[in-house]
Design a protein around this motif. Structure first.
Motif, PDB file in Angstrom:
ATOM      1  N   PHE A  66       0.831  -1.201   0.000  1.00  0.00           N
ATOM      2  CA  PHE A  66       0.000   0.000   0.000  1.00  0.00           C
ATOM      3  C   PHE A  66       0.871   1.259   0.000  1.00  0.00           C
ATOM      4  O   PHE A  66       0.503   2.280  -0.556  1.00  0.00           O
ATOM      5  CB  PHE A  66      -0.940  -0.012   1.215  1.00  0.00           C
ATOM      6  CG  PHE A  66      -1.966   1.074   1.184  1.00  0.00           C
ATOM      7  CD1 PHE A  66      -3.057   0.999   0.342  1.00  0.00           C
ATOM      8  CD2 PHE A  66      -1.845   2.188   1.994  1.00  0.00           C
ATOM      9  CE1 PHE A  66      -4.015   2.001   0.304  1.00  0.00           C
ATOM     10  CE2 PHE A  66      -2.789   3.206   1.971  1.00  0.00           C
ATOM     11  CZ  PHE A  66      -3.875   3.109   1.125  1.00  0.00           C
ATOM     12  N   GLY A  67       2.047   1.170   0.619  1.00  0.00           N
ATOM     13  CA  GLY A  67       2.976   2.292   0.635  1.00  0.00           C
ATOM     14  C   GLY A  67       4.088   2.165  -0.389  1.00  0.00           C
ATOM     15  O   GLY A  67       5.038   2.943  -0.371  1.00  0.00           O
ATOM     16  N   ALA A 131       7.538  10.186   3.541  1.00  0.00           N
ATOM     17  CA  ALA A 131       7.375  10.347   2.098  1.00  0.00           C
ATOM     18  C   ALA A 131       5.912  10.586   1.788  1.00  0.00           C
ATOM     19  O   ALA A 131       5.038   9.842   2.230  1.00  0.00           O
ATOM     20  CB  ALA A 131       7.872   9.104   1.368  1.00  0.00           C
ATOM     21  N   GLY A 132       5.649  11.625   1.031  1.00  0.00           N
ATOM     22  CA  GLY A 132       4.295  11.896   0.568  1.00  0.00           C
ATOM     23  C   GLY A 132       3.977  11.014  -0.619  1.00  0.00           C
ATOM     24  O   GLY A 132       4.842  10.310  -1.140  1.00  0.00           O
ATOM     25  N   ALA A 139      -0.171   6.203  -1.305  1.00  0.00           N
ATOM     26  CA  ALA A 139      -0.246   6.663   0.075  1.00  0.00           C
ATOM     27  C   ALA A 139       1.022   7.379   0.505  1.00  0.00           C
ATOM     28  O   ALA A 139       2.077   7.228  -0.095  1.00  0.00           O
ATOM     29  CB  ALA A 139      -0.480   5.468   0.988  1.00  0.00           C
ATOM     30  N   SER A 140       0.876   8.126   1.583  1.00  0.00           N
ATOM     31  CA  SER A 140       2.033   8.684   2.274  1.00  0.00           C
ATOM     32  C   SER A 140       2.599   7.604   3.186  1.00  0.00           C
ATOM     33  O   SER A 140       1.883   6.720   3.645  1.00  0.00           O
ATOM     34  CB  SER A 140       1.623   9.890   3.118  1.00  0.00           C
ATOM     35  OG  SER A 140       1.130  10.905   2.300  1.00  0.00           O
ATOM     36  N   PHE A 160      -0.617   5.537   4.703  1.00  0.00           N
ATOM     37  CA  PHE A 160      -1.965   6.086   4.886  1.00  0.00           C
ATOM     38  C   PHE A 160      -2.250   7.107   3.791  1.00  0.00           C
ATOM     39  O   PHE A 160      -1.351   7.690   3.220  1.00  0.00           O
ATOM     40  CB  PHE A 160      -2.100   6.738   6.256  1.00  0.00           C
ATOM     41  CG  PHE A 160      -1.003   7.712   6.567  1.00  0.00           C
ATOM     42  CD1 PHE A 160      -1.129   9.057   6.266  1.00  0.00           C
ATOM     43  CD2 PHE A 160       0.183   7.275   7.148  1.00  0.00           C
ATOM     44  CE1 PHE A 160      -0.105   9.947   6.538  1.00  0.00           C
ATOM     45  CE2 PHE A 160       1.203   8.156   7.431  1.00  0.00           C
ATOM     46  CZ  PHE A 160       1.059   9.502   7.128  1.00  0.00           C
ATOM     47  N   THR A 161      -3.520   7.289   3.514  1.00  0.00           N
ATOM     48  CA  THR A 161      -3.936   8.335   2.563  1.00  0.00           C
ATOM     49  C   THR A 161      -4.307   9.562   3.368  1.00  0.00           C
ATOM     50  O   THR A 161      -4.717   9.477   4.518  1.00  0.00           O
ATOM     51  CB  THR A 161      -5.137   7.864   1.708  1.00  0.00           C
ATOM     52  OG1 THR A 161      -6.189   7.491   2.586  1.00  0.00           O
ATOM     53  CG2 THR A 161      -4.741   6.720   0.821  1.00  0.00           C
ATOM     54  N   GLN A 162      -4.175  10.700   2.730  1.00  0.00           N
ATOM     55  CA  GLN A 162      -4.456  11.949   3.453  1.00  0.00           C
ATOM     56  C   GLN A 162      -5.734  12.582   3.027  1.00  0.00           C
ATOM     57  O   GLN A 162      -6.267  12.445   2.043  1.00  0.00           O
ATOM     58  CB  GLN A 162      -3.317  12.928   3.261  1.00  0.00           C
ATOM     59  CG  GLN A 162      -2.063  12.391   3.897  1.00  0.00           C
ATOM     60  CD  GLN A 162      -0.892  13.377   3.787  1.00  0.00           C
ATOM     61  OE1 GLN A 162      -1.001  14.420   3.175  1.00  0.00           O
ATOM     62  NE2 GLN A 162       0.195  13.020   4.371  1.00  0.00           N
TER      63      GLN A 162
END
Length: 162
Positions: A66-67, A131-132, A139-140, A160-162
């Motif tokens: 995911f990342g 990392a963005g 995701a970040s 995670f997503t922002q």
């Protein structure tokens, strides 16, 4: 017939109420309170009241993917989870050889950012990466690394997503 002043009079014993009923009623209230507190304590011990009760265990390949990362070879003590909510938040914790961290971070983020040892937010963290979402990533990512020993480091990975 009159009684003489030195004559003793015996009283007849009558069956009457004792004060045991009042004593037991007073004693019953604190006993019930203590019993209720013990029952609540036992119920508290046997219920799952963890802070992260909405975290579900998931596969580490899914959490790291995911990342945009992969689980490095030679890891041990891996744990990965997914936090429920409107936006997914994946977490991974694992131990990896300390000497392989730089290569893993460079392979995960070939165009940066690099590993840094300052401004990591937590005084216990030895190195970190933030990392963005970059091109090709959803995701970040936040990675915190704590050196466990001379050979091993604990890695905490969050995507995670922002």
């Amino acid at each position: 017939m009159t009684r003489a002043p030195t004559e003793t009079v015996t009283e007849q014993a009558e069956t009457g109420r004792t004060r045991w009923g009042v004593f037991l009623a007073i004693l019953a209230v604190p006993t019930l309170v203590v019993a209720a507190l013990i029952a609540l304590l036992v119920a508290w011990f046997f219920t799952d009241d963890s802070v992260a009760s909405d975290v579900k265990k998931t596969s580490c390949s899914e959490a790291l993917a995911f990342g945009g990362a992969k689980l490095p070879a030679g890891t041990r003590d891996t744990w990965c989870g997914l936090t429920a909510g409107p936006e997914p938040r994946y977490e991974a914790r694992f131990l990896m050889p300390r000497g392989e961290i730089d290569a893993w971070v460079a392979a995960t983020f070939p165009h940066g950012p690099g590993l840094r040892t300052t401004q990591c937010g937590d005084a216990q963290v030895d190195a970190c990466v933030s990392a963005g979402p970059a091109a090709g990533r959803r995701a970040s990512v936040q990675i915190d690394i704590t050196h466990d020993s001379r050979k091993w480091s604990e890695v905490r990975f969050e995507a995670f997503t922002q």
